[in-house]
Write a protein that holds these residues in place. Sequence first.
Motif, short mmCIF file in Angstrom:
data_model
loop_
_atom_site.label_atom_id
_atom_site.label_comp_id
_atom_site.label_asym_id
_atom_site.label_seq_id
_atom_site.Cartn_x
_atom_site.Cartn_y
_atom_site.Cartn_z
N ASP A 48 0.87 -1.18 0.00
CA ASP A 48 0.00 0.00 0.00
C ASP A 48 0.90 1.22 0.00
OD1 ASP A 48 -2.33 1.47 0.07
OD2 ASP A 48 -2.49 1.43 2.26
N SER A 49 0.92 1.94 -1.10
CA SER A 49 1.74 3.14 -1.12
C SER A 49 1.02 4.24 -0.36
CB SER A 49 1.98 3.59 -2.55
OG SER A 49 2.71 4.79 -2.52
N ARG A 50 1.77 4.98 0.41
CA ARG A 50 1.18 6.13 1.11
C ARG A 50 1.15 7.35 0.19
NH1 ARG A 50 1.63 1.48 4.01
NH2 ARG A 50 3.87 1.64 3.68
N TYR A 51 1.61 7.22 -1.05
CA TYR A 51 1.63 8.35 -1.98
C TYR A 51 0.40 8.34 -2.89
CZ TYR A 51 6.47 8.42 -0.47
OH TYR A 51 7.60 8.45 0.28
N GLN A 52 -0.05 9.54 -3.20
CA GLN A 52 -1.21 9.68 -4.08
C GLN A 52 -1.01 8.91 -5.39
OE1 GLN A 52 -1.22 13.92 -4.14
NE2 GLN A 52 -2.02 13.99 -2.05
N ASN A 53 -2.07 8.25 -5.82
CA ASN A 53 -2.09 7.51 -7.09
C ASN A 53 -1.05 6.40 -7.19
OD1 ASN A 53 -4.08 9.33 -7.99
ND2 ASN A 53 -2.46 10.79 -8.47
N PHE A 54 -0.49 5.97 -6.03
CA PHE A 54 0.50 4.89 -6.03
C PHE A 54 1.68 5.25 -6.93
CE2 PHE A 54 -0.53 0.64 -4.10
CZ PHE A 54 0.76 0.15 -4.03
N LYS A 55 2.03 6.54 -6.96
CA LYS A 55 3.14 7.00 -7.82
C LYS A 55 4.29 7.48 -6.95
CE LYS A 55 1.61 7.37 -12.29
NZ LYS A 55 0.64 6.33 -12.11
N PHE A 56 5.51 7.05 -7.31
CA PHE A 56 6.66 7.43 -6.49
C PHE A 56 7.96 7.31 -7.25
CE2 PHE A 56 5.03 3.11 -5.25
CZ PHE A 56 5.95 2.36 -5.96
N SER A 57 8.99 7.98 -6.71
CA SER A 57 10.35 7.79 -7.20
C SER A 57 10.99 6.70 -6.35
CB SER A 57 11.14 9.09 -7.04
OG SER A 57 11.35 9.33 -5.65
N LEU A 58 12.19 6.28 -6.72
CA LEU A 58 12.88 5.24 -5.94
C LEU A 58 13.07 5.68 -4.49
CD1 LEU A 58 14.15 2.47 -6.24
CD2 LEU A 58 16.30 3.58 -6.83
N SER A 59 13.52 6.93 -4.28
CA SER A 59 13.74 7.35 -2.89
C SER A 59 12.41 7.50 -2.15
CB SER A 59 14.57 8.64 -2.82
OG SER A 59 13.93 9.65 -3.53
N ASP A 60 11.36 7.91 -2.86
CA ASP A 60 10.03 8.00 -2.21
C ASP A 60 9.61 6.65 -1.65
OD1 ASP A 60 9.37 10.69 -2.78
OD2 ASP A 60 8.59 10.15 -4.78
N VAL A 61 9.70 5.62 -2.49
CA VAL A 61 9.17 4.30 -2.08
C VAL A 61 10.05 3.70 -0.98
CG1 VAL A 61 10.26 2.93 -3.94
CG2 VAL A 61 8.17 2.13 -2.90
N ILE A 62 11.35 3.94 -1.04
CA ILE A 62 12.23 3.43 0.03
C ILE A 62 11.85 4.09 1.36
CG2 ILE A 62 14.61 3.49 0.89
CD1 ILE A 62 15.46 3.16 -2.13
N ALA A 63 11.67 5.41 1.33
CA ALA A 63 11.30 6.12 2.57
C ALA A 63 9.98 5.58 3.12
CB ALA A 63 11.19 7.61 2.29
N ASP A 64 9.07 5.19 2.22
CA ASP A 64 7.75 4.68 2.60
C ASP A 64 7.81 3.17 2.88
OD1 ASP A 64 4.99 4.60 3.01
OD2 ASP A 64 4.55 4.40 0.86
N ASN A 65 8.92 2.71 3.40
CA ASN A 65 9.09 1.28 3.77
C ASN A 65 8.74 0.35 2.62
OD1 ASN A 65 9.92 -0.76 5.50
ND2 ASN A 65 7.90 -1.00 6.42
#
Length: 252
Positions: A135-152
Amino acid sequence: MLKQLADKLDQAAANAQSITQLSASTQLSLHEAYEVQKLSIGLRLLRGEKLVGYKLGFTSRAKMEQMGVDDLIWGRLTDTMMIADGGQISLSDYVHPRAEPEIAFRLKHPLSGKVSKETALAAIDAVACAIEVIDSRYQNFKFSLSDVIADNCSSTGYVVGPWHDADTQLDNLPMVLKVDGVEAQRGSSMDILDHPLNSLIEAARCVAEYGESLQPGQIVLAGAATAAVALAPGQTISVEVEGLASCHFSTM
Ligand code: OOG
């Protein structure tokens, strides 16, 4: 600053509310992103959750293509993320959850750093079929590599099926994710870095880069063999891996 980002992600996960990608306003190095992940999971551990293992992500081509990211990532698993085999989850606890077919390892020896196939094999206590709920905590399940890493690495839940002996062979096993008994995704254990054992070896190497080690009793999820499937209320999600007992959960 990293602490504030960790708080923000922790709150987003706890309240099942999406946030804007961190990368829209902050450029984090991968090292900083892993630090945010550690701080944010640290908040959960302070609230009494226990670290029970790790997960790898983007270990299959199908996942890299689905998300447009092509680097191995790793995240932490806590006890409260565990969903009982056959259990039920309420989608109101998540932002926009998805399910993926996986293989889980349970360890009996520590593993850290560069380890051989033989060492990795000898450290395995048991293997099982698994489902990861991401479950991404980012809108629309969209992220960069560092975004997704930070979001566990989008970790939010996992189901582990009945455990099998450590020497159960995992070469090229068909893996199927079904929604209400109907096939939704099909892959092979070979789609996971050519063999799930390679994920365990990579997990040992990756966590060691950040001063951690895989510990006896911990679980390692090897990463999805196929693209993820979005969940809707009232579904039964099952994963079947040839030669392993299957597992499932339902949604409301
Ligand atoms: C990131 C997590 C990827 C996997 O198994 O590849 C992952 C995501 O797609 O949100 O768990």
